[in-house]
Scaffold this motif. Structure first.
Motif, PDB file in Angstrom:
ATOM      1  N   ALA A   1       9.912  31.497  41.460  1.00  0.00           N
ATOM      2  CA  ALA A   1       9.325  31.905  40.185  1.00  0.00           C
ATOM      3  C   ALA A   1       7.807  31.787  40.242  1.00  0.00           C
ATOM      4  O   ALA A   1       7.248  31.196  41.166  1.00  0.00           O
ATOM      5  CB  ALA A   1       9.893  31.041  39.073  1.00  0.00           C
ATOM      6  N   ASN A   2       7.176  32.325  39.224  1.00  0.00           N
ATOM      7  CA  ASN A   2       5.747  32.147  38.989  1.00  0.00           C
ATOM      8  C   ASN A   2       5.345  30.692  39.091  1.00  0.00           C
ATOM      9  O   ASN A   2       5.946  29.841  38.462  1.00  0.00           O
ATOM     10  CB  ASN A   2       5.464  32.555  37.534  1.00  0.00           C
ATOM     11  CG  ASN A   2       4.735  33.846  37.460  1.00  0.00           C
ATOM     12  OD1 ASN A   2       3.763  34.032  38.184  1.00  0.00           O
ATOM     13  ND2 ASN A   2       5.199  34.726  36.604  1.00  0.00           N
ATOM     14  N   GLY A   3       4.317  30.423  39.883  1.00  0.00           N
ATOM     15  CA  GLY A   3       3.800  29.064  39.923  1.00  0.00           C
ATOM     16  C   GLY A   3       4.548  28.118  40.842  1.00  0.00           C
ATOM     17  O   GLY A   3       4.223  26.936  40.921  1.00  0.00           O
ATOM     18  N   ALA A   4       5.549  28.607  41.568  1.00  0.00           N
ATOM     19  CA  ALA A   4       6.313  27.745  42.475  1.00  0.00           C
ATOM     20  C   ALA A   4       5.464  27.252  43.649  1.00  0.00           C
ATOM     21  O   ALA A   4       5.765  26.227  44.259  1.00  0.00           O
ATOM     22  CB  ALA A   4       7.540  28.493  42.995  1.00  0.00           C
TER      23      ALA A   4
ATOM     24  N   LYS B   1       4.065  29.775  46.033  1.00  0.00           N
ATOM     25  CA  LYS B   1       4.206  30.732  47.149  1.00  0.00           C
ATOM     26  C   LYS B   1       2.841  31.148  47.702  1.00  0.00           C
ATOM     27  O   LYS B   1       2.629  31.129  48.911  1.00  0.00           O
ATOM     28  CB  LYS B   1       4.989  31.964  46.675  1.00  0.00           C
ATOM     29  CG  LYS B   1       6.358  31.637  46.105  1.00  0.00           C
ATOM     30  CD  LYS B   1       7.112  32.870  45.637  1.00  0.00           C
ATOM     31  CE  LYS B   1       6.428  33.688  44.556  1.00  0.00           C
ATOM     32  NZ  LYS B   1       6.267  32.969  43.257  1.00  0.00           N
ATOM     33  N   SER B   2       1.942  31.541  46.809  1.00  0.00           N
ATOM     34  CA  SER B   2       0.611  31.960  47.280  1.00  0.00           C
ATOM     35  C   SER B   2      -0.107  30.792  47.947  1.00  0.00           C
ATOM     36  O   SER B   2      -0.791  30.970  48.956  1.00  0.00           O
ATOM     37  CB  SER B   2      -0.246  32.461  46.123  1.00  0.00           C
ATOM     38  OG  SER B   2       0.355  33.580  45.528  1.00  0.00           O
ATOM     39  N   THR B   3       0.065  29.627  47.385  1.00  0.00           N
ATOM     40  CA  THR B   3      -0.546  28.433  47.978  1.00  0.00           C
ATOM     41  C   THR B   3      -0.033  28.212  49.404  1.00  0.00           C
ATOM     42  O   THR B   3      -0.803  27.852  50.292  1.00  0.00           O
ATOM     43  CB  THR B   3      -0.238  27.203  47.086  1.00  0.00           C
ATOM     44  OG1 THR B   3      -0.832  27.415  45.804  1.00  0.00           O
ATOM     45  CG2 THR B   3      -0.774  25.928  47.692  1.00  0.00           C
ATOM     46  N   THR B   4       1.237  28.456  49.603  1.00  0.00           N
ATOM     47  CA  THR B   4       1.813  28.307  50.943  1.00  0.00           C
ATOM     48  C   THR B   4       1.129  29.248  51.930  1.00  0.00           C
ATOM     49  O   THR B   4       0.732  28.835  53.031  1.00  0.00           O
ATOM     50  CB  THR B   4       3.337  28.602  50.905  1.00  0.00           C
ATOM     51  OG1 THR B   4       3.939  27.726  49.955  1.00  0.00           O
ATOM     52  CG2 THR B   4       3.975  28.420  52.267  1.00  0.00           C
TER      53      THR B   4
HETATM   54  P1  ATP Z   1       2.457  33.440  41.402  1.00  0.00           P
HETATM   55  O1  ATP Z   1       3.600  34.293  41.772  1.00  0.00           O
HETATM   56  O2  ATP Z   1       2.222  33.358  39.932  1.00  0.00           O
HETATM   57  O3  ATP Z   1       1.200  33.707  42.198  1.00  0.00           O
HETATM   58  P2  ATP Z   1       2.983  31.238  43.142  1.00  0.00           P
HETATM   59  O4  ATP Z   1       4.370  30.780  43.410  1.00  0.00           O
HETATM   60  O5  ATP Z   1       2.329  32.068  44.175  1.00  0.00           O
HETATM   61  O6  ATP Z   1       2.937  31.959  41.766  1.00  0.00           O
HETATM   62  P3  ATP Z   1       0.668  29.598  43.295  1.00  0.00           P
HETATM   63  O7  ATP Z   1      -0.261  30.715  42.987  1.00  0.00           O
HETATM   64  O8  ATP Z   1       0.699  29.047  44.659  1.00  0.00           O
HETATM   65  O9  ATP Z   1       2.141  29.944  42.859  1.00  0.00           O
HETATM   66  O10 ATP Z   1       0.346  28.425  42.270  1.00  0.00           O
HETATM   67  C1  ATP Z   1       1.103  27.220  42.240  1.00  0.00           C
HETATM   68  C2  ATP Z   1       0.458  26.217  41.290  1.00  0.00           C
HETATM   69  O11 ATP Z   1      -0.834  25.854  41.793  1.00  0.00           O
HETATM   70  C3  ATP Z   1       0.223  26.750  39.899  1.00  0.00           C
HETATM   71  O12 ATP Z   1       0.546  25.732  38.987  1.00  0.00           O
HETATM   72  C4  ATP Z   1      -1.254  27.034  39.857  1.00  0.00           C
HETATM   73  O13 ATP Z   1      -1.775  26.844  38.578  1.00  0.00           O
HETATM   74  C5  ATP Z   1      -1.835  26.029  40.842  1.00  0.00           C
HETATM   75  N1  ATP Z   1      -3.046  26.551  41.498  1.00  0.00           N
HETATM   76  C6  ATP Z   1      -3.119  27.666  42.243  1.00  0.00           C
HETATM   77  N2  ATP Z   1      -4.355  27.871  42.711  1.00  0.00           N
HETATM   78  C7  ATP Z   1      -5.105  26.849  42.237  1.00  0.00           C
HETATM   79  C8  ATP Z   1      -6.472  26.471  42.355  1.00  0.00           C
HETATM   80  N3  ATP Z   1      -7.330  27.210  43.073  1.00  0.00           N
HETATM   81  N4  ATP Z   1      -6.887  25.350  41.721  1.00  0.00           N
HETATM   82  C9  ATP Z   1      -6.019  24.630  41.003  1.00  0.00           C
HETATM   83  N5  ATP Z   1      -4.715  24.906  40.852  1.00  0.00           N
HETATM   84  C10 ATP Z   1      -4.251  26.003  41.453  1.00  0.00           C
END
Ligand code: ATP
Length: 244
Positions: free
Chosen positions: A40-43, A45-48
């Motif tokens: 889901a959103n915020g899991a 994934k992008s951070t990985t």
């Molecule tokens: P999405 O599909 O919405 O991109 P995601 O699974 O890729 O979601 P991420 O973008 O990795 O999730 O974000 C995961 C968590 O890390 C979220 O709670 C987000 O607010 C937090 N986060 C992401 N980037 C940063 C940042 N640069 N500084 C602080 N918190 C961050």
């Protein structure tokens, strides 16, 4: 089994020294595979993906525990340009093509880290996957969403990567275009043997092209398996495939 091309082991990522986002994430990406990372959103994934490509630091994020291994050596903490040289190329969410350069110029940019003489040949080969880009001689910013996505993938191929990290290639595309783009992703994987780690919210599209997948929740893997296993899992059906 052979050692995976990419392996994350208990990876923890923190932003701004306090915000814990990855909480011990482990996953394997086998060489030659398309591996889907869903959630889901915020899991996280992008951070990985940013942890793998080294782009976390520019967002004040850091791998604080665990290891990331690529082809047998550790890459966590390695600078992003060196990671590109080792053969990992990220296609960013929102595509990030250079809007005021032509598609052809964008494709050449993908080869920035190469010093070999094969660039012209590769340009021809990449264009066989995206013939429409050849006809677009104006600024890339005027391309349609689907064309921009194709350009972003083409630019990644120009780096001759061993591993492409794709962040939501389906984003903003019509169902028809999603099919087309994912078909090309599959073809590239088969023809060129490029390994792909595919992050998607569109689980249905991702599981239609991937070999295996991981489901993430709150910074951890909660489920993994072959595409067949995931597709027949009741939770996956209910929460990710819309009860189909
Ligand atoms: P999405 O599909 O919405 O991109 P995601 O699974 O890729 O979601 P991420 O973008 O990795 O999730 O974000 C995961 C968590 O890390 C979220 O709670 C987000 O607010 C937090 N986060 C992401 N980037 C940063 C940042 N640069 N500084 C602080 N918190 C961050």
């Amino acid at each position: 089994a052979a050692a995976p091309l990419l392996a994350l082991r208990n990876v923890e990522v923190v932003y701004d020294d306090v915000i814990l986002v990855l909480r011990g994430l482990s996953l394997d990406v086998p060489a030659g595979s398309i591996t889907a990372l869903l959630g889901a959103n915020g899991a996280g994934k992008s951070t990985t993906l940013k942890a793998i490509s080294g782009l976390l630091r520019s967002e004040n994020g850091e791998v604080t525990r665990g290891e990331i291994q690529f082809d047998g050596s550790r890459i966590d903490g390695v600078e992003p340009d060196l990671i590109v040289r080792r053969g990992i190329f990220q296609v960013m969410e929102g595509r990030r093509i250079v809007a005021d350069m032509t598609p052809m110029e964008n494709l050449r940019l993908g080869a920035f880290s190469r010093r070999d003489r094969g660039i012209a040949d590769d340009l021809e080969r990449v264009l066989t996957y995206f013939p429409r880009l050849k006809e677009r001689t104006g600024a890339a910013g005027y391309l349609s969403g689907g064309e921009q996505q194709m350009l972003a993938i083409g630019r990644a191929l120009m780096a001759r990567p061993r591993l492409i990290l794709m962040d939501e290639p389906s984003m903003g595309l019509s169902p028809l275009l999603v099919k087309e783009v994912f078909g090309i992703i599959r073809q590239i994987n088969r023809d060129l043997g490029v390994t792909i780690l595919l992050v998607e919210q569109n689980a249905r599209a991702a599981l239609a092209v991937a070999d295996r997948g991981y489901i993430m929740e709150q910074g951890k893997v909660v489920l993994d398996g072959s595409v067949e296993e995931l597709r027949s899992n009741e939770d996956v059906k209910e929460f990710y495939l819309g009860g189909a």
